[in-house]
Each structure stands twice: as structure tokens, then as C-alpha cells.
Motif scaffolding. Structure first.
Motif, PDB file in Angstrom:
ATOM      1  N   GLN A  73       0.808  -1.221   0.000  1.00 54.05           N
ATOM      2  CA  GLN A  73       0.000   0.000   0.000  1.00 54.05           C
ATOM      3  C   GLN A  73       0.838   1.267   0.000  1.00 54.05           C
ATOM      4  OE1 GLN A  73      -2.507  -0.453   3.436  1.00 54.05           O
ATOM      5  NE2 GLN A  73      -4.019  -1.695   2.356  1.00 54.05           N
ATOM      6  N   VAL A  74       2.012   1.256   0.615  1.00 58.26           N
ATOM      7  CA  VAL A  74       2.832   2.457   0.700  1.00 58.26           C
ATOM      8  C   VAL A  74       3.273   2.863  -0.706  1.00 58.26           C
ATOM      9  CG1 VAL A  74       5.063   1.301   0.944  1.00 58.26           C
ATOM     10  CG2 VAL A  74       4.679   3.503   2.052  1.00 58.26           C
ATOM     11  N   PRO A  75       3.330   4.174  -1.025  1.00 57.94           N
ATOM     12  CA  PRO A  75       3.687   4.583  -2.392  1.00 57.94           C
ATOM     13  C   PRO A  75       4.985   3.981  -2.882  1.00 57.94           C
ATOM     14  CG  PRO A  75       2.832   6.459  -1.179  1.00 57.94           C
ATOM     15  CD  PRO A  75       2.924   5.334  -0.200  1.00 57.94           C
ATOM     16  N   MET A  76       6.052   4.058  -2.093  1.00 58.30           N
ATOM     17  CA  MET A  76       7.308   3.462  -2.528  1.00 58.30           C
ATOM     18  C   MET A  76       8.207   3.225  -1.331  1.00 58.30           C
ATOM     19  SD  MET A  76       9.336   6.605  -4.429  1.00 58.30           S
ATOM     20  CE  MET A  76       7.983   6.924  -5.558  1.00 58.30           C
ATOM     21  N   ILE A  77       9.143   2.287  -1.500  1.00 56.60           N
ATOM     22  CA  ILE A  77      10.139   1.967  -0.477  1.00 56.60           C
ATOM     23  C   ILE A  77      11.506   2.041  -1.131  1.00 56.60           C
ATOM     24  CG2 ILE A  77      11.015   0.237   1.133  1.00 56.60           C
ATOM     25  CD1 ILE A  77       8.215  -0.857   1.390  1.00 56.60           C
ATOM     26  N   VAL A  78      12.411   2.793  -0.510  1.00 58.20           N
ATOM     27  CA  VAL A  78      13.780   2.943  -0.998  1.00 58.20           C
ATOM     28  C   VAL A  78      14.708   2.206  -0.037  1.00 58.20           C
ATOM     29  CG1 VAL A  78      15.624   4.560  -1.572  1.00 58.20           C
ATOM     30  CG2 VAL A  78      13.248   5.168  -2.027  1.00 58.20           C
ATOM     31  N   ILE A  79      15.640   1.432  -0.586  1.00 60.57           N
ATOM     32  CA  ILE A  79      16.602   0.710   0.253  1.00 60.57           C
ATOM     33  C   ILE A  79      18.014   1.066  -0.182  1.00 60.57           C
ATOM     34  CG2 ILE A  79      15.004  -1.210   0.609  1.00 60.57           C
ATOM     35  CD1 ILE A  79      16.787  -2.842  -1.319  1.00 60.57           C
ATOM     36  N   ASP A  80      18.951   0.876   0.736  1.00 57.04           N
ATOM     37  CA  ASP A  80      20.379   1.029   0.446  1.00 57.04           C
ATOM     38  C   ASP A  80      20.954  -0.371   0.249  1.00 57.04           C
ATOM     39  OD1 ASP A  80      23.037   1.517   0.284  1.00 57.04           O
ATOM     40  OD2 ASP A  80      23.249   2.467   2.241  1.00 57.04           O
ATOM     41  N   PRO A  81      21.268  -0.754  -1.004  1.00 59.78           N
ATOM     42  CA  PRO A  81      21.699  -2.146  -1.263  1.00 59.78           C
ATOM     43  C   PRO A  81      23.140  -2.428  -0.856  1.00 59.78           C
ATOM     44  CG  PRO A  81      21.791  -0.883  -3.289  1.00 59.78           C
ATOM     45  CD  PRO A  81      21.250   0.052  -2.229  1.00 59.78           C
ATOM     46  N   SER A  82      23.832  -1.420  -0.334  1.00 59.11           N
ATOM     47  CA  SER A  82      25.244  -1.633  -0.002  1.00 59.11           C
ATOM     48  C   SER A  82      25.433  -2.359   1.316  1.00 59.11           C
ATOM     49  CB  SER A  82      25.970  -0.283   0.054  1.00 59.11           C
ATOM     50  OG  SER A  82      25.446   0.524   1.100  1.00 59.11           O
ATOM     51  N   GLU A  83      24.393  -2.469   2.130  1.00 57.85           N
ATOM     52  CA  GLU A  83      24.543  -3.111   3.437  1.00 57.85           C
ATOM     53  C   GLU A  83      23.271  -3.890   3.762  1.00 57.85           C
ATOM     54  OE1 GLU A  83      26.214  -2.001   7.908  1.00 57.85           O
ATOM     55  OE2 GLU A  83      25.369  -0.433   6.633  1.00 57.85           O
ATOM     56  N   PHE A  84      23.429  -5.189   4.017  1.00 63.87           N
ATOM     57  CA  PHE A  84      22.304  -6.063   4.336  1.00 63.87           C
ATOM     58  C   PHE A  84      22.512  -6.668   5.714  1.00 63.87           C
ATOM     59  CE2 PHE A  84      20.941  -5.762   0.035  1.00 63.87           C
ATOM     60  CZ  PHE A  84      19.657  -6.278  -0.010  1.00 63.87           C
ATOM     61  N   GLU A  85      21.413  -7.116   6.296  1.00 70.74           N
ATOM     62  CA  GLU A  85      21.471  -7.886   7.524  1.00 70.74           C
ATOM     63  C   GLU A  85      20.443  -9.009   7.447  1.00 70.74           C
ATOM     64  OE1 GLU A  85      20.664  -5.327  10.787  1.00 70.74           O
ATOM     65  OE2 GLU A  85      18.514  -5.171  10.402  1.00 70.74           O
ATOM     66  N   VAL A  86      20.723 -10.066   8.162  1.00 63.98           N
ATOM     67  CA  VAL A  86      19.824 -11.227   8.209  1.00 63.98           C
ATOM     68  C   VAL A  86      19.303 -11.356   9.631  1.00 63.98           C
ATOM     69  CG1 VAL A  86      19.690 -13.739   8.021  1.00 63.98           C
ATOM     70  CG2 VAL A  86      20.962 -12.428   6.317  1.00 63.98           C
ATOM     71  N   THR A  87      18.003 -11.537   9.759  1.00 64.22           N
ATOM     72  CA  THR A  87      17.364 -11.671  11.064  1.00 64.22           C
ATOM     73  C   THR A  87      16.809 -13.083  11.194  1.00 64.22           C
ATOM     74  OG1 THR A  87      16.766  -9.333  11.053  1.00 64.22           O
ATOM     75  CG2 THR A  87      15.617 -10.748  12.623  1.00 64.22           C
ATOM     76  N   VAL A  88      17.210 -13.778  12.248  1.00 65.25           N
ATOM     77  CA  VAL A  88      16.721 -15.129  12.512  1.00 65.25           C
ATOM     78  C   VAL A  88      16.273 -15.207  13.964  1.00 65.25           C
ATOM     79  CG1 VAL A  88      18.207 -16.194  10.784  1.00 65.25           C
ATOM     80  CG2 VAL A  88      19.016 -15.972  13.128  1.00 65.25           C
ATOM     81  N   GLU A  89      15.465 -16.223  14.251  1.00 64.56           N
ATOM     82  CA  GLU A  89      15.045 -16.495  15.622  1.00 64.56           C
ATOM     83  C   GLU A  89      15.512 -17.890  16.004  1.00 64.56           C
ATOM     84  OE1 GLU A  89      10.897 -15.873  16.189  1.00 64.56           O
ATOM     85  OE2 GLU A  89      11.035 -13.686  16.015  1.00 64.56           O
ATOM     86  N   LEU A  90      16.303 -17.963  17.069  1.00 66.41           N
ATOM     87  CA  LEU A  90      16.846 -19.234  17.550  1.00 66.41           C
ATOM     88  C   LEU A  90      16.143 -19.648  18.826  1.00 66.41           C
ATOM     89  CD1 LEU A  90      20.654 -18.486  17.080  1.00 66.41           C
ATOM     90  CD2 LEU A  90      19.283 -20.043  15.700  1.00 66.41           C
TER      91      LEU A  90
END
Length: 679
Positions: free
Chosen positions: A497-514
Motif C-alpha cells: 500500500q505504501v507509495p514506494m520503499i527505498v533501500i540502500d543495497p550496499s549493506e544487508f542484515e539477516v534476522t533469525v530467531e533461535l
């Protein structure tokens, strides 16, 4: 224990073992008439030790991963050997004597007794080696950009602009630069509001200037009134002194003359004062005329605004009748028309008030000129008094009376001056209040500018940083309403629904649940390897090793944060991993599997998991002594447990052979036959 092979006929024979072993066999006739024994099945339940009846229980093997695959022919040969040789080995190891009688239908029965020789148990072994080892925990999660921004319009309206890239509209995946205009809605109304707010501010500042000028004039009037009071006090004192002097020096004409001259001087002062009043009255009149001109200019502007508002309102009535605008839009311009009419009425009132001030100023000027004339006449009269005092002594008595009259007049003037001071003080407070009100009007108008500016900014979307468009849900010509985005909706709905989403592709993170018990072992800084969703099943397979896992990983990073809290429902701990290598292989929102090395040793002494056995919950390995052909059972100190290997902290040295297959039949010092040596 005695193992006996019973007699059998040339056509059919069988073999049986007395004791705890069991075996079956059949005798086949050889084409040349010789007899041979074929062993079909044998499975010992226990093995004798040095004393009869004493047995060693079968050993419990340590749970292990699926062993490495071997060639088909070699593995089959080992298995067949393991099935055949235990019978002969058991007979030889425990000193059993078997007597076989073979009866031949064509020859006399002969009996023979043979003594079995000891044979080692067949085993497979591998050398202990020095190798890196890691202990892993893993879980499925999602990859997201560290920096992302949901861009939305806070103002509703038709989307009139979307950034173009190489002659086409903006798309998902396009790169944008920080501060770049990406999209906006129709902002004509907002610009008009901003222009109106600026005009209101200018008008308020003009009113403040007028109020400050008025305050300065009132302060000057107060100073003048206070000077008049002081002057009247002096006049009273002078008049009293004149009376006393006339009474004391009635006979002295010179004194009377001097007394009269003082009166002349006083008259001249009055003339000057009256002339100052005339100048002040003229200044007031000029100011009033200026105010009339200003009020008329304001009236003309208000009339022009009224005409413009009337035309705008009539145009909106037409648009409303045509259904082009809503009732609220029509009401807005109707209110503007009413405000313009009220502004015209106010301007006309200001013109009338200014003209009244001009008339009052004319009256004050006329009165001041009369005062000048009166002062001049008084001066002439005083001169005559001087001449009369010089000519007649009797005039002194008259001078005394005149002085008394002057004292009375000075007292009256003093009362009037004090009243004027009090009136001016009231005007001063009113002027100060007017300045404060004007300043408040300026602040209010400036806040209107700020509000209009903010509304105008909320009608456009700008790139918050250098990045790429991850989601784009609008097109030019769409009508946007801020209510489309519901904060209480699930994340997927918001993304759509939001008009647009901008991301910075130079840095990623992974989120997990242990799970909580595994999360306690995870610390920031630990290495992590990320496997894409398509490779997750292969990475979790039974033949996976640490090396194959690392090779299969498409991204690497380190643990960035470990949540100190546990989720109430899942009883899990959230872990975030910052990617340091392979960000180009990840996608925002993609599902991945993350493997975290919670313990590592680059120079560990390791052996395969299937080399370990547990007896009474203590870990052991069987070490092969190739010189003696026997095994030694050693208790070891285990360390890190990897995917397919376990670290040995103490008990075995690198290079020693440990049994991996056939160890469940072994005891300390048992003879073995090394069937396979895995490198």
C-alpha cells in the motif's frame, strides 16, 4: 565353551554352535564328490572372555551423522567378510574344539579333529587429523537492507509527477540519489496557502510598524506632559514670589517694574509653549492624513481581494454544480468570500476612524493657534502692566492681584497638566498593548507560513539517501489518500500500500530467531554463513560437512546483535547478522538460512563422529595398534562437535588410527584385522 560341528551326510548336513552363539549351515555336494560347508547366518549375542561363562555386553555407539560413502565393491566385500569371519574368529579366540565327521557314501567314515587358529575381528579405521572445526547453530530467517525508508504522501491529491529515468517512468530497481524528487501530488492549493500566509505575515509586520510609531509618539507626549507639569510647578512658585515681592516693595517702583518684566518673560514662555503646541497639532494632523491614505489603500486592496474572492467563489459554484468539486471545496471559497467582505467592512471602518482623527487634529490645531494669540495678547498686557507700574505706584497693588490671578491660573494649569499626564499614561499602556498584539499577529502569521510549508513538503517524496527503488505502488494520475496506509495492518499489506520503499543495497542484515537454549551461545562478532532458500535443503542434508557448508554459502557476515529478551510465544531469541561479503547475492525480504559458528578451533584434533562410543555415559574410542594387531580402548575428553566430526581435547594424538566400523564387538586388547583404512 565348546563349539561342535555335528556330522552330516553327503546329501545334507548342518552346523550348530553350542553356547550363546547361534549359526546355521548347509552342506552342498561338490561336483567331484567333496563336501563343503556354506555358512548362511551367524550373529553373536555375547563374546567369552578368559573365564568360561563371563561375557562382555555389546557397546553403545555414539550417535553420528551419516558416514561418508564408499565404493560399491569395497563396502560389499567388507560386509561379507564381517558376516563370515566372526564364526571362525569366535572358535579360535575362545579355544573351542570342533569335531567334524564326514560320511561319504562311497568310502568308510573317517573322523578328524582340528584345532582353530585365532583370527582378528575385521574393522575399518581412520587416522586422527588436525583440522579446523566449528560448532554450528542455524535457523531460517529473512534478509533485509540495513537502511530502508517507507515514503508516503501526508497530503491527498492527484499524483501529478513521477521521476523519469532515461525517458521512461520510474521503476522498481532504479537507482536514486539523496534529495532527488521522486513523486508529488497536485500542490496548487498548498502553494496558494503559502502565498496567503506570507501576505498575512507582511500585513502583520506593517501593523507592528504603525504600532511602534504610535508608541513613540505617545512616549513623546508623555515627556511633554511631564515637562508641562514641572513648568507649572515653577510658574506657581514664581507667582507666589511675585505676590510677596509686591507686598514687600509696594513703594518701590523699580521692584514693581522688575516684577512686571518677570510677567513679560512668563508670557513669552507661554507664547513659545503655545507655538510648540501648534507644531505638535500640525504633526498630529499630518500623521492623521497619512493614516487616512493608508486606510484608503487598505480599503482598495480589500475591495480588490473581495472582487477576486467573489469571482473565485462564483467559479467554484459553477464547478460544484457541474460535480467537479466537493461541497467542502465550495464551502472553503464561500468562507474566503465572507472573509473578504468582512475585510472590506473593517477597512471602511478604519478609513472613517482615520478621517475622524484628521478632524480632531484640525480642532487641536485651531485651539493651539488660539492659545498663541492669547499668549501674545497676554504679553502685550503684561508690557502695559510694566508701563503702568512705572507710571503709578498704585499699579503695584494691581500687580499683586494680577500675581494672585497668575498663581491661580498656574494651579489650574498644573491640574490640567497632571490630568494630561494621566491620560498619556493610559495611551502609553494602550500603545504598548497594541505593539504586543501586533507582535503576536506576526508570530501567528509566521506559524501559518511554517504550517503551509510543511504541508507543501508533505505533498512530495524525496530520496532519503542514495539507493534503489525496492517497491513502487503508484503511477502518475492516481488519486492518493493518506488513509490508504493503515499502520495496524500486517507488514506485507503495508508494503503493497505504501507509495514506494527505498533501500540502500550496499549493506544487508539477516534476522533469525533461535531457540532460547541456542540463543544463549550466540555472541556478537561470531562468524555466520548465509545459504539461499534454494540451497537450504541441501545444506541441512546428512552428507553436509563444514567445508561444503561454507562453499555453499552465498553470503558471509558476523553476528551484530543478540536480543536479551525471549519472545513470549515462540520462546526464541532474535539474532541479527550484518553481511560483510556477498550482499549482491541477497534480496530485500528474501528467505535464507543462517549458520552461526558458536565455537571454533582452527587447529583441532578431530575424528569422525562414528568413531566414538559411549559406555556409562563416558566417551571412548578404539585406537588400532598396527604393530600388535590389537585395539586399545581409550577414554577421551571431547571438545567441539561439528557437523561430521568431533574435537578430541585429550586422549588421542594426531595420526593414530581409530575404529569407525566394527567397534561394537570390540573390547580393550581385542585382536583386529584392518579391512579398510579411510584416508
Amino acid at each position: 565353551m565348546t563349539n561342535t560341528i555335528q556330522s552330516f551326510s553327503p546329501q545334507e548336513s548342518s552346523i550348530s554352535l553350542n553356547g550363546n552363539g547361534a549359526g546355521k549351515g548347509t552342506r552342498d555336494r561338490h561336483p567331484e564328490g567333496e563336501a563343503r560347508v556354506v555358512v548362511q547366518e551367524w550373529e553373536p549375542e555375547a563374546v567369552e572372555t578368559s573365564a568360561p561363562g563371563e561375557t562382555v555386553p555389546r557397546e553403545e555407539e555414539i550417535p553420528a551423522e551419516k558416514p561418508k560413502k564408499r565404493g560399491k565393491s569395497g563396502g560389499s566385500w567388507v560386509k561379507k567378510t564381517l558376516l563370515v569371519l566372526p564364526l571362525l574368529g569366535a572358535i579360535a579366540a575362545f579355544g573351542g574344539v570342533g569335531v567334524m565327521r564326514v560320511r561319504n557314501a562311497q568310502a568308510p567314515v573317517q573322523e578328524a579333529q582340528q584345532t582353530a587358529q585365532p583370527v582378528g575381528l575385521p574393522v575399518a579405521a581412520v587416522p586422527v587429523e588436525v583440522s579446523p572445526i566449528q560448532e554450528w547453530v542455524f535457523a531460517d530467517g529473512s534478509a533485509t537492507a540495513v537502511r530502508s525508508k517507507h515514503l508516503t504522501f501526508e497530503e491527498g491529491g492527484t499524483i501529478t509527477y513521477i521521476k523519469e529515468v532515461n525517458g521512461r517512468d520510474l521503476r522498481e530497481g532504479d537507482r536514486v540519489s539523496e534529495g532527488e524528487l521522486l513523486a508529488k501530488v497536485d500542490d496548487r492549493r498548498l502553494n496558494a496557502d503559502l502565498t496567503q500566509a506570507r501576505a498575512t505575515t507582511a500585513e502583520a509586520e506593517k501593523q507592528k510598524s504603525v504600532a511602534i510609531a504610535n508608541l513613540s509618539q505617545v512616549r513623546a507626549n508623555r515627556a511633554q506632559a511631564q515637562a508641562s507639569v514641572e513648568q507649572n510647578y515653577a510658574s506657581i512658585e514664581q507667582a507666589k514670589a511675585k505676590v510677596e515681592q509686591a507686598r514687600a516693595n509696594r513703594a518701590q517702583i523699580e521692584a514693581k517694574v522688575e516684577q512686571a518684566q518677570v510677567g513679560v518673560e512668563q508670557a513669552e514662555v507661554k507664547i513659545e509653549q503655545a507655538q510648540a503646541n501648534v507644531a505638535q497639532a500640525r504633526a498630529k494632523r499630518e500623521q492623521a492624513i497619512s493614516q487616512v491614505a493608508q486606510a484608503k489603500a487598505n480599503l482598495e486592496k480589500a475591495i480588490a481581494d473581495l472582487e477576486l474572492a467573489r469571482k473565485e467563489q462564483q467559479r467554484r459554484v459553477t464547478l460544484y454544480q457541474e460535480g467537479a468539486i466537493s461541497q467542502s471545496d465550495l464551502d472553503l471559497y464561500t468562507n474566503k468570500l465572507q472573509n473578504a467582505e468582512a475585510a472590506v467592512a473593517t477597512a471602511r471602518s478604519q478609513v472613517s476612524a482615520a478621517e475622524s482623527e484628521v478632524r480632531a487634529a484640525d480642532s487641536q490645531l485651531l485651539a493651539a493657534e488660539k492659545e498663541v494669540d492669547a499668549a501674545k495678547r497676554q504679553a502685550i498686557a503684561t508690557q502695559k502692566d510694566v508701563q503702568a507700574a512705572q507710571s503709578q505706584l498704585a499699579a503695584a497693588t494691581q500687580d499683586i492681584e494680577v500675581a494672585k490671578s497668575q498663581v491661580k491660573a498656574a494651579n489650574s494649569q498644573l491640574s490640567a497638566a497632571e490630568s494630561q499626564v494621566r491620560a498619556v499614561e493610559g495611551n502609553l499602556r494602550a500603545a504598548e498593548a497594541q505593539v504586543e498584539a501586533a507582535q503576536a499577529g506576526i508570530e501567528s502569521a509566521r506559524s501559518g507560513i511554517t504550517r503551509a510549508s510543511v504541508n507543501l513538503e508533505d505533498s512530495a517524496l524525496y530520496a532519503p539517501f542514495d539507493g534503489i527503488i525496492a517497491y513502487l505502488n503508484i503511477t502518475e494520475g492516481d488519486y492518493w489518500m493518506p488513509q490508504r496506509v493503515q499502520p495496524s495492518a500486517d507488514y506485507q499489506t503495508i508494503v503493497e500500500q505504501v507509495p514506494m520503499i527505498v533501500i540502500d543495497p550496499s549493506e544487508f542484515e539477516v534476522t533469525v530467531e533461535l531457540p532460547a537454549f541456542e540463543g544463549e551461545r550466540v555472541q556478537p562478532g561470531q562468524r555466520a554463513f548465509v545459504v539461499l532458500e534454494g540451497d537450504a535443503s541441501a545444506a541441512a542434508g546428512g552428507d553436509t560437512t563444514s567445508d561444503s557448508l561454507i562453499q555453499r554459502a552465498k553470503a558471509r557476515g558476523r553476528v551484530f546483535s543478540v536480543s536479551p529478551s525471549v519472545t513470549p510465544g515462540g520462546r526464541s531469541v532474535e539474532v541479527k547478522i550484518r553481511i560483510t561479503d556477498g550482499t549482491e547475492n541477497l534480496r530485500h525480504g528474501g528467505r535464507v538460512s543462517a549458520w552461526i559458528a558458536v565455537a571454533e578451533n582452527e587447529n583441532a584434533t578431530v575424528a569422525p563422529l562414528n568413531a566414538f562410543v559411549f559406555r556409562d555415559r563416558n566417551p571412548y574410542v578404539f585406537v588400532v595398534n598396527e604393530a600388535t594387531g590389537k585395539v586399545e580402548k581409550r577414554e577421551i575428553t571431547p571438545g567441539i562437535e561439528g557437523i561430521s566430526q568431533r574435537e578430541i581435547v585429550a586422549g588421542v594424538k594426531p595420526g593414530e588410527l581409530v575404529v569407525t566400523e566394527g567397534k561394537n564387538r570390540l573390547v580393550d586388547g581385542a585382536p583386529v584385522q584392518l579391512i579398510e583404512r579411510v584416508q
